[in-house]
Design a protein around this motif. Structure first.
Motif, mmCIF file in Angstrom:
data_model
loop_
_atom_site.group_PDB
_atom_site.id
_atom_site.type_symbol
_atom_site.label_atom_id
_atom_site.label_comp_id
_atom_site.label_asym_id
_atom_site.label_seq_id
_atom_site.Cartn_x
_atom_site.Cartn_y
_atom_site.Cartn_z
ATOM 1 N N GLU A 1 23.116 49.031 72.282
ATOM 2 C CA GLU A 1 22.022 49.126 71.311
ATOM 3 C C GLU A 1 21.293 47.797 71.187
ATOM 4 O OE1 GLU A 1 23.913 50.541 67.751
ATOM 5 O OE2 GLU A 1 23.951 52.624 68.463
ATOM 6 N N PHE A 2 22.039 46.698 71.181
ATOM 7 C CA PHE A 2 21.430 45.368 71.101
ATOM 8 C C PHE A 2 20.585 45.086 72.342
ATOM 9 C CE2 PHE A 2 21.472 40.796 71.934
ATOM 10 C CZ PHE A 2 20.913 40.324 70.753
ATOM 11 N N ILE A 3 21.139 45.357 73.515
ATOM 12 C CA ILE A 3 20.419 45.117 74.776
ATOM 13 C C ILE A 3 19.153 45.964 74.838
ATOM 14 C CG2 ILE A 3 20.545 45.436 77.288
ATOM 15 C CD1 ILE A 3 23.587 44.755 77.011
ATOM 16 N N ALA A 4 19.201 47.188 74.310
ATOM 17 C CA ALA A 4 18.090 48.141 74.405
ATOM 18 C C ALA A 4 16.952 47.843 73.435
ATOM 19 C CB ALA A 4 18.612 49.556 74.188
ATOM 20 N N ARG A 5 16.957 46.732 72.762
ATOM 21 C CA ARG A 5 15.871 46.377 71.840
ATOM 22 C C ARG A 5 14.564 46.045 72.560
ATOM 23 N NH1 ARG A 5 18.495 42.376 67.284
ATOM 24 N NH2 ARG A 5 20.129 43.805 66.575
ATOM 25 N N THR A 6 14.648 45.715 73.839
ATOM 26 C CA THR A 6 13.443 45.380 74.606
ATOM 27 C C THR A 6 13.230 46.440 75.683
ATOM 28 O OG1 THR A 6 14.622 44.101 76.297
ATOM 29 C CG2 THR A 6 13.913 42.905 74.299
ATOM 30 N N PRO A 7 12.003 46.575 76.197
ATOM 31 C CA PRO A 7 11.769 47.539 77.279
ATOM 32 C C PRO A 7 12.651 47.281 78.505
ATOM 33 C CG PRO A 7 9.684 46.827 76.354
ATOM 34 C CD PRO A 7 10.749 45.970 75.739
ATOM 35 N N GLN A 8 12.816 46.019 78.866
ATOM 36 C CA GLN A 8 13.660 45.691 80.018
ATOM 37 C C GLN A 8 15.120 46.050 79.738
ATOM 38 O OE1 GLN A 8 11.689 43.480 78.413
ATOM 39 N NE2 GLN A 8 10.068 43.008 79.879
ATOM 40 N N LEU B 1 26.609 66.872 89.542
ATOM 41 C CA LEU B 1 26.200 66.537 88.184
ATOM 42 C C LEU B 1 24.769 66.006 88.203
ATOM 43 C CD1 LEU B 1 26.852 65.880 85.133
ATOM 44 C CD2 LEU B 1 27.342 63.574 85.935
ATOM 45 N N PHE B 2 23.948 66.563 87.325
ATOM 46 C CA PHE B 2 22.616 66.027 87.061
ATOM 47 C C PHE B 2 22.690 65.450 85.658
ATOM 48 C CE2 PHE B 2 22.115 69.476 90.032
ATOM 49 C CZ PHE B 2 21.264 68.955 90.994
ATOM 50 N N SER B 3 22.292 64.186 85.482
ATOM 51 C CA SER B 3 22.474 63.548 84.185
ATOM 52 C C SER B 3 21.344 62.575 83.902
ATOM 53 C CB SER B 3 23.813 62.800 84.170
ATOM 54 O OG SER B 3 24.072 62.264 82.909
ATOM 55 N N ASP B 4 20.966 62.483 82.621
ATOM 56 C CA ASP B 4 19.961 61.507 82.196
ATOM 57 C C ASP B 4 20.211 61.159 80.741
ATOM 58 O OD1 ASP B 4 17.830 59.756 82.421
ATOM 59 O OD2 ASP B 4 16.301 61.307 82.507
ATOM 60 N N ILE B 5 19.678 60.022 80.318
ATOM 61 C CA ILE B 5 19.797 59.587 78.931
ATOM 62 C C ILE B 5 18.450 59.063 78.447
ATOM 63 C CG2 ILE B 5 20.604 57.276 79.596
ATOM 64 C CD1 ILE B 5 22.343 57.342 76.988
ATOM 65 N N LYS B 6 18.099 59.397 77.234
ATOM 66 C CA LYS B 6 16.918 58.835 76.591
ATOM 67 C C LYS B 6 17.440 57.768 75.638
ATOM 68 C CE LYS B 6 12.610 59.771 74.318
ATOM 69 N NZ LYS B 6 11.751 60.765 73.683
ATOM 70 N N VAL B 7 17.390 56.533 76.092
ATOM 71 C CA VAL B 7 18.000 55.421 75.376
ATOM 72 C C VAL B 7 17.416 55.267 73.977
ATOM 73 C CG1 VAL B 7 18.391 52.924 75.416
ATOM 74 C CG2 VAL B 7 18.582 54.250 77.535
ATOM 75 N N GLU B 8 16.088 55.419 73.841
ATOM 76 C CA GLU B 8 15.436 55.224 72.540
ATOM 77 C C GLU B 8 16.004 56.141 71.462
ATOM 78 O OE1 GLU B 8 12.345 54.666 75.823
ATOM 79 O OE2 GLU B 8 13.995 56.006 75.371
#
Length: 127
Positions: free
Chosen positions: A49-56, A92-99
């Protein structure tokens, strides 16, 4: 929720907890023909969650999670999964929407897994 789906969700939760250090907070699975479609909520660890604060950072978390989970399933199905559904795991097909911290996984098997014998009726139709 059926016992079979509950056990399927437990297999997924344990694998992800072992792999990422945190399992999803909530899982919903449906069996459709030869697929298990699973929605997972509350996946990210506090560090992610901390890392995901920026687009990169979001891109990094997305890439790491999707590649890591796909590489694990490419090696072999989780212990007990094939026996539970009575079919061979294919892909397996998998994806995540981080936001939104939501992931979707589609498990593909070699035959239908949604057809359970009626209670009191054997698989061959006899009572």
């Amino acid at each position: 929720m059926s016992k079979q789906i509950h056990e399927f969700n437990d297999i997924i939760r344990k694998l992800r907890k072992n792999l990422f250090g945190k399992g999803p907070e909530r899982i919903h699975t449906v069996f459709i023909n030869d697929m298990a479609v699973t929605t997972l909520h509350g996946n990210l660890s506090p560090s992610e969650e901390f890392i995901a604060r920026t687009p990169q950072g979001r891109e990094m978390v997305h890439a790491a999670r999707t590649r890591m989970i796909q590489s694990v399933y490419a090696e072999a199905a989780p212990c007990g999964m094939e026996e539970l559904v009575g079919a061979k795991f294919v892909h397996l097909f998998s994806d995540i929407k981080v936001e939104d911290d939501i992931a979707v996984s589609v498990f593909l098997f070699d035959r239908p897994i949604d057809q359970q014998p009626e209670e009191g009726v054997k698989a061959d139709g006899a009572r």
